[in-house]
Design a protein around this motif. Structure first.
Motif, PDB file in Angstrom:
ATOM      1  N   PHE A  50      16.233 -12.782 -52.428  1.00 49.24           N
ATOM      2  CA  PHE A  50      15.301 -12.162 -51.485  1.00 49.24           C
ATOM      3  C   PHE A  50      14.952 -13.146 -50.378  1.00 49.24           C
ATOM      4  O   PHE A  50      15.084 -14.354 -50.538  1.00 49.24           O
ATOM      5  CB  PHE A  50      14.036 -11.661 -52.196  1.00 49.24           C
ATOM      6  N   ARG A  51      14.502 -12.612 -49.252  1.00 40.96           N
ATOM      7  CA  ARG A  51      14.075 -13.444 -48.116  1.00 40.96           C
ATOM      8  C   ARG A  51      12.762 -14.133 -48.450  1.00 40.96           C
ATOM      9  O   ARG A  51      11.896 -13.568 -49.116  1.00 40.96           O
ATOM     10  CB  ARG A  51      13.869 -12.590 -46.871  1.00 40.96           C
ATOM     11  N   ASP A  52      12.604 -15.340 -47.937  1.00 42.75           N
ATOM     12  CA  ASP A  52      11.348 -16.066 -48.076  1.00 42.75           C
ATOM     13  C   ASP A  52      10.302 -15.386 -47.199  1.00 42.75           C
ATOM     14  O   ASP A  52      10.569 -15.094 -46.026  1.00 42.75           O
ATOM     15  CB  ASP A  52      11.543 -17.517 -47.641  1.00 42.75           C
ATOM     16  N   VAL A  65      15.713 -16.920 -51.099  1.00 46.39           N
ATOM     17  CA  VAL A  65      15.489 -17.443 -52.448  1.00 46.39           C
ATOM     18  C   VAL A  65      16.480 -16.790 -53.391  1.00 46.39           C
ATOM     19  O   VAL A  65      16.657 -15.563 -53.367  1.00 46.39           O
ATOM     20  CB  VAL A  65      14.047 -17.162 -52.930  1.00 46.39           C
ATOM     21  N   LEU A  66      17.138 -17.598 -54.206  1.00 40.91           N
ATOM     22  CA  LEU A  66      17.998 -17.105 -55.276  1.00 40.91           C
ATOM     23  C   LEU A  66      17.297 -17.371 -56.595  1.00 40.91           C
ATOM     24  O   LEU A  66      16.807 -18.485 -56.816  1.00 40.91           O
ATOM     25  CB  LEU A  66      19.351 -17.819 -55.278  1.00 40.91           C
ATOM     26  N   CYS A 106      18.698 -22.233 -46.799  1.00 43.11           N
ATOM     27  CA  CYS A 106      18.566 -21.902 -45.382  1.00 43.11           C
ATOM     28  C   CYS A 106      19.798 -21.126 -44.938  1.00 43.11           C
ATOM     29  O   CYS A 106      20.923 -21.513 -45.251  1.00 43.11           O
ATOM     30  CB  CYS A 106      18.423 -23.169 -44.550  1.00 43.11           C
ATOM     31  N   SER A 107      19.584 -20.039 -44.222  1.00 47.15           N
ATOM     32  CA  SER A 107      20.710 -19.223 -43.769  1.00 47.15           C
ATOM     33  C   SER A 107      21.344 -19.773 -42.493  1.00 47.15           C
ATOM     34  O   SER A 107      22.363 -19.268 -42.045  1.00 47.15           O
ATOM     35  CB  SER A 107      20.271 -17.778 -43.560  1.00 47.15           C
ATOM     36  N   ASP A 108      20.755 -20.800 -41.884  1.00 48.75           N
ATOM     37  CA  ASP A 108      21.300 -21.442 -40.674  1.00 48.75           C
ATOM     38  C   ASP A 108      21.668 -20.439 -39.585  1.00 48.75           C
ATOM     39  O   ASP A 108      22.730 -20.523 -38.983  1.00 48.75           O
ATOM     40  CB  ASP A 108      22.511 -22.306 -41.014  1.00 48.75           C
ATOM     41  N   PRO A 133      22.962 -13.438 -44.195  1.00 50.22           N
ATOM     42  CA  PRO A 133      23.779 -13.183 -45.382  1.00 50.22           C
ATOM     43  C   PRO A 133      23.375 -11.887 -46.086  1.00 50.22           C
ATOM     44  O   PRO A 133      22.223 -11.463 -46.042  1.00 50.22           O
ATOM     45  CB  PRO A 133      23.485 -14.400 -46.271  1.00 50.22           C
ATOM     46  N   ASP A 134      24.362 -11.258 -46.716  1.00 44.29           N
ATOM     47  CA  ASP A 134      24.112 -10.083 -47.539  1.00 44.29           C
ATOM     48  C   ASP A 134      23.588 -10.594 -48.883  1.00 44.29           C
ATOM     49  O   ASP A 134      24.368 -11.011 -49.747  1.00 44.29           O
ATOM     50  CB  ASP A 134      25.406  -9.297 -47.724  1.00 44.29           C
TER      51      ASP A 134
END
Length: 186
Positions: A123-125, A133-134, A148-150, A154-155
């Motif tokens: 889920f997104r922070d 967050v995983l 960080c998705s930089d 991402p899916d």
């Protein structure tokens, strides 16, 4: 002892003098250093006069400072370095592979570690949308991993059910509303 003061948010103004090896801290724009010695690891913040200092992983250093507020309204205490002397240069400490059940011991707090696990949720922070967050778990223990998705999008659903190998910093006391996550891997 210093690590305990920081995790418990007590001991404001306590002076310290440490000698150890830098594990994290090779970016001059970053104001944090991670120092390890035979007793464990601790995260330290550089005061304004040290922010341009480049301390490379593997450097053996002697440093001093005092504990101060990182976030005064919430009374969060940090270790602020005001003096660093490089004693020698060496190889960066090796990354240790750990199991979920080892995180609760505190032995790996502020250490760079590797963990492998199955992603149960992603889920997104809620604080910073650049991060997600995983949730990894093995049925007995769980671990939240901040990534960080930089700038990518991402899916996150694609991570669920995947086995991942993650290297990051074990943070025993994430800030803000992330406190409910407990120890995280950042």
């Amino acid at each position: 002892e210093l690590r305990d003061i920081l995790v418990q948010n007590v001991g404001l103004g306590t002076p310290f003098r440490l000698e150890g090896t830098i594990e994290l801290g090779d970016r001059p724009q970053n104001n944090r250093l991670t120092l390890i010695d035979e007793t464990g690891a601790v995260m330290l913040f550089r005061d304004g006069s040290l922010k341009g200092l480049v301390a490379k992983p593997g450097d053996r250093v002697r440093l001093s400072g005092y504990t101060s507020y990182y976030d005064k309204p919430r009374r969060l205490v940090c270790a602020s370095c005001d003096h660093v002397t490089t004693l020698s240069h060496g190889e960066p400490p090796p990354v240790q592979t750990v199991r979920y059940d080892e995180f609760a011991s505190g032995r790996f707090d502020f250490r760079i570690v590797r963990v492998r696990g199955l992603v149960h949720n992603a889920f997104r922070d809620e604080i910073d949308p650049r991060y997600f967050v995983l949730l990894l778990g093995d049925g007995k223990a769980r671990l939240h991993v901040m990534a960080c998705s930089d700038g990518a999008d991402p899916d996150l659903g694609a991570y669920v059910g995947a086995e991942v190998d993650v290297v990051g910093l074990c943070d025993p006391s994430p800030l803000g509303s992330r406190l409910h996550l407990g120890r995280i891997l950042a």
